[in-house]
Design a protein around this motif. Sequence first.
Motif, short mmCIF file in Angstrom:
data_model
loop_
_atom_site.label_atom_id
_atom_site.label_comp_id
_atom_site.label_asym_id
_atom_site.label_seq_id
_atom_site.Cartn_x
_atom_site.Cartn_y
_atom_site.Cartn_z
N PRO A 35 0.81 -1.23 0.00
CA PRO A 35 0.00 0.00 0.00
C PRO A 35 0.84 1.27 0.00
N LEU A 36 1.87 1.34 0.85
CA LEU A 36 2.69 2.56 0.91
C LEU A 36 3.36 2.81 -0.43
N ALA A 37 3.82 1.76 -1.10
CA ALA A 37 4.44 1.94 -2.42
C ALA A 37 3.44 2.55 -3.40
N MET A 38 2.18 2.11 -3.34
CA MET A 38 1.16 2.66 -4.22
C MET A 38 0.82 4.11 -3.85
N TRP A 39 0.76 4.39 -2.55
CA TRP A 39 0.46 5.76 -2.11
C TRP A 39 1.59 6.71 -2.49
N GLU A 40 2.82 6.23 -2.38
CA GLU A 40 3.96 7.07 -2.77
C GLU A 40 3.92 7.37 -4.27
N ALA A 41 3.51 6.37 -5.06
CA ALA A 41 3.43 6.58 -6.51
C ALA A 41 2.34 7.59 -6.87
N ALA A 42 1.29 7.63 -6.04
CA ALA A 42 0.16 8.53 -6.32
C ALA A 42 0.35 9.92 -5.72
N ALA A 43 1.32 10.09 -4.83
CA ALA A 43 1.47 11.35 -4.10
C ALA A 43 2.11 12.42 -4.96
N GLU A 44 1.57 13.61 -4.88
CA GLU A 44 2.21 14.78 -5.48
C GLU A 44 3.36 15.21 -4.56
N PRO A 45 4.32 15.97 -5.08
CA PRO A 45 5.48 16.35 -4.25
C PRO A 45 5.12 17.00 -2.93
N SER A 46 3.99 17.69 -2.88
CA SER A 46 3.63 18.41 -1.67
C SER A 46 2.73 17.60 -0.73
N ARG A 47 2.42 16.35 -1.09
CA ARG A 47 1.46 15.58 -0.29
C ARG A 47 2.13 14.35 0.32
N ASN A 48 1.87 14.14 1.60
CA ASN A 48 2.40 12.99 2.31
C ASN A 48 1.66 11.73 1.86
N ALA A 98 -8.44 -5.37 -15.48
CA ALA A 98 -7.33 -5.27 -16.43
C ALA A 98 -6.31 -4.22 -16.01
N ASP A 99 -6.74 -3.22 -15.25
CA ASP A 99 -5.83 -2.14 -14.85
C ASP A 99 -5.28 -2.32 -13.43
N ALA A 100 -5.39 -3.52 -12.87
CA ALA A 100 -4.90 -3.75 -11.51
C ALA A 100 -3.38 -3.58 -11.47
N PRO A 101 -2.86 -2.86 -10.46
CA PRO A 101 -1.40 -2.73 -10.33
C PRO A 101 -0.74 -4.10 -10.24
N GLU A 102 0.44 -4.23 -10.82
CA GLU A 102 1.11 -5.52 -10.93
C GLU A 102 1.23 -6.27 -9.60
N PRO A 103 1.63 -5.63 -8.49
CA PRO A 103 1.78 -6.39 -7.24
C PRO A 103 0.47 -6.98 -6.73
N PHE A 104 -0.67 -6.35 -7.12
CA PHE A 104 -1.96 -6.81 -6.63
C PHE A 104 -2.55 -7.96 -7.44
N VAL A 105 -2.04 -8.21 -8.63
CA VAL A 105 -2.64 -9.23 -9.50
C VAL A 105 -2.68 -10.60 -8.84
N PRO A 106 -1.57 -11.13 -8.29
CA PRO A 106 -1.67 -12.44 -7.65
C PRO A 106 -2.59 -12.45 -6.45
N LEU A 107 -2.67 -11.34 -5.73
CA LEU A 107 -3.58 -11.25 -4.59
C LEU A 107 -5.04 -11.33 -5.05
N LEU A 108 -5.35 -10.62 -6.12
CA LEU A 108 -6.71 -10.63 -6.63
C LEU A 108 -7.07 -11.99 -7.22
N GLU A 109 -6.09 -12.65 -7.83
CA GLU A 109 -6.35 -14.00 -8.35
C GLU A 109 -6.69 -14.96 -7.21
N LEU A 110 -5.95 -14.89 -6.13
CA LEU A 110 -6.23 -15.75 -4.98
C LEU A 110 -7.54 -15.37 -4.30
N GLU A 111 -7.81 -14.07 -4.22
CA GLU A 111 -9.06 -13.62 -3.63
C GLU A 111 -10.25 -14.22 -4.38
N ALA A 112 -10.17 -14.27 -5.71
CA ALA A 112 -11.26 -14.86 -6.49
C ALA A 112 -11.43 -16.34 -6.18
#
Length: 204
Positions: A35-48, A98-112
């Motif tokens: 999650p933190l990796a995804m939040w960091e990717a989505a964060a603008e320079p001024s946002r934590n 189809a647009d699931a972030p790569e790290p989440f794909v195996p998690l979503l496959e198992l969730e199904a």
Amino acid sequence: MPAPSMPAPISIRPAGPADAATAAFLLNEAAGGIPLAMWEAAAEPSRNPWAIGAARMEERMARATVRMLDAPDPATGAPAPAAFLMGYPIPAPEPVPADAPEPFVPLLELEALSAPSWYINALAALPGARGRGHGARLLATAEAEARAAGLDALSLIASDANAGAIRLYERTGFAVVASRPQRPVASWTPKGRDWLLMVRRGLG
């Protein structure tokens, strides 16, 4: 001389907006830092990025069951958040977006593959509150949620690197039924090799 006050009892309650930051931290702990990796990717320079995580957790509270476990604060004895549970019923499998972030794909496959079950999306305790039985208490809460939803199975996904959690789940009746390799990306390196889907059936 006044008698010493008794510490607050352990309790489990619905999480609210005031818990969003703690819940975001615990979600990141449960998910191995994805999650933190995804939040960091989505964060603008001024946002934590943690502010993004807290905002997204607050949104999740409207769509999933999120429970906070309060335990006595070691310093004051007053109740304070110590652990949390997030989950939801999965009555039938859903395709991986189809647009699931790569790290989440195996998690979503198992969730199904877990359907039909009540899926424990995240369960974690704060570092100073581990080893006190909070995980078992929250698993009992998840079992009650599953029964209330008319489901006779619980499911969750654990990293094969999280030996302590796996031991807890096995002691409480979970068994590994499927696995998928963890997928590293530039912003996140997994600590383990595989994600393990664990299911407990026959809740009655």
